[in-house]
Design a protein around this motif. Sequence first.
Motif, PDB file in Angstrom:
ATOM      1  N   GLY A 112      -4.988  -6.953   5.600  1.00 34.91           N
ATOM      2  CA  GLY A 112      -3.925  -6.372   6.417  1.00 34.91           C
ATOM      3  C   GLY A 112      -4.055  -6.844   7.848  1.00 34.91           C
ATOM      4  O   GLY A 112      -3.345  -7.745   8.305  1.00 34.91           O
ATOM      5  N   ASN A 113      -5.019  -6.269   8.541  1.00 32.33           N
ATOM      6  CA  ASN A 113      -5.202  -6.605   9.962  1.00 32.33           C
ATOM      7  C   ASN A 113      -5.541  -8.075  10.198  1.00 32.33           C
ATOM      8  O   ASN A 113      -5.036  -8.690  11.133  1.00 32.33           O
ATOM      9  CB  ASN A 113      -6.316  -5.727  10.566  1.00 32.33           C
ATOM     10  CG  ASN A 113      -5.744  -4.414  11.049  1.00 32.33           C
ATOM     11  OD1 ASN A 113      -4.803  -3.890  10.438  1.00 32.33           O
ATOM     12  ND2 ASN A 113      -6.275  -3.900  12.142  1.00 32.33           N
ATOM     13  N   ASP A 156     -10.311  -5.334  -1.291  1.00 29.43           N
ATOM     14  CA  ASP A 156      -9.338  -4.743  -0.380  1.00 29.43           C
ATOM     15  C   ASP A 156     -10.025  -3.829   0.623  1.00 29.43           C
ATOM     16  O   ASP A 156     -10.632  -2.834   0.251  1.00 29.43           O
ATOM     17  CB  ASP A 156      -8.352  -3.926  -1.233  1.00 29.43           C
ATOM     18  CG  ASP A 156      -7.220  -3.354  -0.457  1.00 29.43           C
ATOM     19  OD1 ASP A 156      -6.449  -2.560  -1.047  1.00 29.43           O
ATOM     20  OD2 ASP A 156      -7.078  -3.681   0.735  1.00 29.43           O
ATOM     21  N   GLY A 187     -11.019  -4.447   5.053  1.00 29.75           N
ATOM     22  CA  GLY A 187     -11.916  -5.143   6.001  1.00 29.75           C
ATOM     23  C   GLY A 187     -12.168  -6.585   5.623  1.00 29.75           C
ATOM     24  O   GLY A 187     -13.186  -7.176   6.003  1.00 29.75           O
ATOM     25  N   ASP A 240       0.837  -1.209   0.000  1.00 28.28           N
ATOM     26  CA  ASP A 240       0.000   0.000   0.000  1.00 28.28           C
ATOM     27  C   ASP A 240       0.870   1.256   0.000  1.00 28.28           C
ATOM     28  O   ASP A 240       1.522   1.558   0.995  1.00 28.28           O
ATOM     29  CB  ASP A 240      -0.908   0.011   1.242  1.00 28.28           C
ATOM     30  CG  ASP A 240      -2.107  -0.906   1.064  1.00 28.28           C
ATOM     31  OD1 ASP A 240      -2.418  -1.666   1.993  1.00 28.28           O
ATOM     32  OD2 ASP A 240      -2.730  -0.852  -0.014  1.00 28.28           O
ATOM     33  N   GLY A 279      -7.426  -1.725   8.973  1.00 27.28           N
ATOM     34  CA  GLY A 279      -8.219  -1.920  10.181  1.00 27.28           C
ATOM     35  C   GLY A 279      -9.582  -1.255  10.173  1.00 27.28           C
ATOM     36  O   GLY A 279     -10.239  -1.146  11.207  1.00 27.28           O
ATOM     37  N   GLY A 299      -6.843   4.626   2.804  1.00 22.78           N
ATOM     38  CA  GLY A 299      -6.046   5.497   3.673  1.00 22.78           C
ATOM     39  C   GLY A 299      -5.574   4.852   4.950  1.00 22.78           C
ATOM     40  O   GLY A 299      -4.573   5.269   5.535  1.00 22.78           O
TER      41      GLY A 299
HETATM   42  C1  DX5 Z   1      -6.475   0.812   2.602  1.00 26.52           C
HETATM   43  C2  DX5 Z   1      -5.531  -0.174   1.925  1.00 26.52           C
HETATM   44  C3  DX5 Z   1      -5.865  -1.596   2.240  1.00 26.52           C
HETATM   45  C4  DX5 Z   1      -5.859  -1.854   3.741  1.00 26.52           C
HETATM   46  C5  DX5 Z   1      -6.099  -3.299   4.045  1.00 26.52           C
HETATM   47  O1  DX5 Z   1      -6.274   2.090   2.052  1.00 26.52           O
HETATM   48  O2  DX5 Z   1      -5.583  -0.048   0.527  1.00 26.52           O
HETATM   49  O3  DX5 Z   1      -4.934  -2.451   1.573  1.00 26.52           O
HETATM   50  O4  DX5 Z   1      -4.643  -1.455   4.272  1.00 26.52           O
HETATM   51  O5  DX5 Z   1      -6.094  -3.420   5.451  1.00 26.52           O
HETATM   52  P1  DX5 Z   1      -7.296  -4.195   6.191  1.00 26.52           P
HETATM   53  O6  DX5 Z   1      -7.328  -5.568   5.572  1.00 26.52           O
HETATM   54  O7  DX5 Z   1      -6.836  -4.206   7.646  1.00 26.52           O
HETATM   55  O8  DX5 Z   1      -8.522  -3.407   5.949  1.00 26.52           O
END
Ligand code: DX5
Length: 220
Positions: free
Chosen positions: A198-199, A176, A178, A36, A146, A143
């Motif tokens: 991510g999280n 992408d 949540g 990212d 989480g 942005g």
């Molecule tokens: C948000 C990013 C995503 C996000 C994914 O702007 O593009 O890639 O970091 O993180 P989670 O899976 O925790 O929503």
Amino acid sequence: MTDYLLAPSIIASDFAHIADEVAAIESAGADWIHVDVMDGHFVPTITIGPLFVQSLKRVAKLPLDAHLMISEPEKHIEAFAKAGINNITVHVETCPDLPHIIEKIKSLGCTAGVTLNPATPASSLEPALPLVDLVLVMSVVPGYSGQKFMPEMIAKVEEVHARLDALHSHAHIEVDGGIDEETLPLMKKAGANVFVAGNAVFKHPQGGAAGVRALKAVMG
Ligand code: DX5
Ligand code: ZN
């Protein structure tokens, strides 16, 4: 036969131990590494650039999937390609001439993706759909990692899938924001085949490898 791929987002990882974090998700079966890139202008956060990607490339075996949340991406795609990025995805909101930048990304030897904010209609992708290797549907406002999944984006995945189907396109549909054990199956049913997390991966109580295994278990 559809390939289902998991792309953990390193934004949620511990950059001080990036080599260990990458080794853990690779050993557990992740498919891509989602990178990212945020410039503090198109989105409020600043994350990483080509210099970090050069170091990341030295410790990563998996393809690097860059999500450019930056203004004027055309100025930076060559540096990211040279740093070792394999796929470059740009926001339709930052590219007045999508076909042009997609051709430029491909000329650098990368696959090309387009993405759009939740508020942007799928119709905005029309000029790019016959050309792209990937469409990324955001299920949060870009942005931050989480954030809470936006279920209204399920319908957008269905619409993108229908549009690509009509073109007989084999482009990936990546989602992408949540994405976790609960939301991943909903997006898979809607037509997505690449899942960014991510999280759900790096903040898993038992660590990144366990996070990968938990999501792979619901990916089928
Ligand atoms: C948000 C990013 C995503 C996000 C994914 O702007 O593009 O890639 O970091 O993180 P989670 O899976 O925790 O929503
Ligand atoms: Zn992303």
